[in-house]
Scaffold this active site. Structure first.
Site, PDB file in Angstrom:
ATOM      1  N   ASP A   1       0.838  -1.197   0.000  1.00  0.00           N
ATOM      2  CA  ASP A   1       0.000   0.000   0.000  1.00  0.00           C
ATOM      3  C   ASP A   1       0.879   1.254   0.000  1.00  0.00           C
ATOM      4  OD1 ASP A   1       0.944   0.277   2.633  1.00  0.00           O
ATOM      5  OD2 ASP A   1      -0.915  -0.472   3.516  1.00  0.00           O
ATOM      6  N   ALA A   2       0.259   2.403   0.153  1.00  0.00           N
ATOM      7  CA  ALA A   2       0.984   3.676   0.102  1.00  0.00           C
ATOM      8  C   ALA A   2       1.991   3.825   1.247  1.00  0.00           C
ATOM      9  CB  ALA A   2       0.000   4.843   0.124  1.00  0.00           C
TER      10      ALA A   2
END
Length: 134
Positions: A18-19
């Site tokens: 994810d980010a």
């Protein structure tokens, strides 16, 4: 044949993160599925063997507990244990480790259905009622 336990390693790919740089939580369920697939493969079978018989294993229950996050390029060890086999269901426990550290554990229960979606018995080579050679 024994489906009791299997383990294998997988390296975290960039697209699974994810980010924040951690494996996205939903990907652990994919790792569980890969664990089940590799467990069959370890005893000389594959999921296609079931599909060729017109049978499918569908997830009817899944649980996941997160302790720590894996990151891109981590080498993970996935341990899949068959904990219970009944006439139409099979249950697994999973542990996902980085080294000796348990990152995630979970369980699934799968139901056996026909191509039409009707619940049916697992094949005998999974339940232990017959060997692969029968």
């Amino acid at each position: 044949m024994s489906l009791a336990e299997n383990e294998f390693e997988i390296r975290v790919r960039y697209q699974e993160t994810d980010a924040q740089g951690h494996v996205h939580h939903a990907n652990y369920l994919t790792y569980f599925e890969t664990g089940r697939t590799e467990q069959l493969r370890a005893v000389g079978l594959n999921y296609r063997d079931l599909e060729d018989q017109g049978l499918f294993l569908v997830v009817v229950d899944a649980n996941c507990r997160y302790y720590a996050g894996a990151k891109y390029d981590d080498l993970l060890r996935i341990v899949t244990t068959t904990t219970r086999i009944k006439s139409a269901t099979i249950e697994h426990h999973y542990g996902i480790y980085r080294g000796q550290e348990l990152l995630v554990e979970g369980t699934t229960r799968l139901g056996c259905v026909t191509r039409e979606g009707k619940v049916t018995r697992l094949p005998g080579w999974i339940t232990g009622e017959e060997s692969l050679e029968d």
